[in-house]
Design an enzyme around this catalytic site. Structure first.
Site, PDB file in Angstrom:
ATOM      1  N   ASP A 105      11.907  25.184  29.118  1.00  0.00           N
ATOM      2  CA  ASP A 105      11.058  24.663  30.192  1.00  0.00           C
ATOM      3  C   ASP A 105       9.645  25.225  30.041  1.00  0.00           C
ATOM      4  OD1 ASP A 105      13.320  23.488  31.225  1.00  0.00           O
ATOM      5  OD2 ASP A 105      13.697  25.077  32.692  1.00  0.00           O
ATOM      6  N   ALA A 106       8.695  24.529  30.642  1.00  0.00           N
ATOM      7  CA  ALA A 106       7.293  24.976  30.551  1.00  0.00           C
ATOM      8  C   ALA A 106       7.147  26.407  31.082  1.00  0.00           C
ATOM      9  CB  ALA A 106       6.402  24.032  31.335  1.00  0.00           C
TER      10      ALA A 106
END
Ligand code: URA
Length: 236
Positions: A105-106
């Site tokens: 995920d970012a």
């Protein structure tokens, strides 16, 4: 393997064959430290070092990278809200088609593998191989023994027919280490939520037998070869 210099440059991500020939013709390429005078020269790829505009590029038939992903970058070529992880890599690596081995995920930091070896990517990401991935998970609420037991016993996720379990270990008041064997979307965050807590920070420490190298500071990468590459390749 013997190959023509322009093809060697192209394989390493220096652009089209025509662009690579131009690089050689304008004197921008050294082969093992010696100025190259012809794009048609034959070179031996074993131990080859190409120097392009003063920068050394050891030849890699296939490229394997470990990146210490910072939080705040996206594992996508077309990111929406943050810069792309590919902006942290030299342009030739991107041109030669290096891809993320699974996605983080970012807002997740830690070990991200990248490669242009499709079979390698497939093996490490296929659910069939159950490659273990270990995360340091920081939680909003205290990490209790009950939380660890719920995660180890298995929690129900809406996209999985069976409960999904991970090996958990309490690390501190609000942190646990969790090893999972799948790569489902937001898996750790969803597992922790299903077990009654909430993830506030996530850091991947290990993929298979490879630990995030201590020397890799955040945002930096290294080529995996020798024993480090053997470790990831030996991953089940
Ligand atoms: N699990 C998550 O929830 N996010 C990641 O980035 C990786 C695993």
């Amino acid at each position: 393997m013997r190959l023509q210099l322009d093809k060697a440059l192209q394989a390493q991500g220096f652009g089209t064959r025509k662009a690579c020939r131009l690089l050689v013709n304008r004197g921008a390429v050294n082969v093992n430290g010696v100025l190259a005078d012809s794009p048609d020269a034959a070179v031996e790829s074993d131990g080859l070092v190409l120097t392009v505009e003063g920068v050394d590029w050891p030849f890699h038939e296939r490229l394997y990278l470990a990146l210490h992903k910072p939080a705040g970058v996206e594992c996508s070529h077309t990111p929406t809200h943050h810069p792309s992880v590919f902006s942290l890599l030299p342009a030739p690596f991107v041109t030669r088609g290096v891809q993320c081995v699974g996605r983080l995920d970012a807002d997740t930091s830690g070990l991200l593998l990248l490669s242009d070896d499709g079979a390698f990517i497939q093996r490490l990401t296929s659910p069939k191989h159950k490659v273990p991935k270990t995360y340091l998970v920081t939680c909003a609420e205290p990490v209790t023994q009950a939380l660890v037991e719920r995660l180890s016993g298995g929690v129900q996720l809406n996209d999985a027919p069976e409960p999904v379990a991970g090996q958990g270990e309490r690390v501190s008041e609000r942190a646990l280490r969790l090893t999972i064997h799948e790569g489902k979307y937001h898996q750790v965050k969803r597992m922790v939520a299903a077990a009654g807590n909430h993830v506030v920070a996530l850091h991947r420490e290990r993929v298979g037998a490879l630990e995030l190298p201590a020397a890799l500071t955040t945002g930096t990468w290294q080529v995996l070869d020798g024993p480090a590459l053997a470790l990831v390749k030996a991953t089940p």
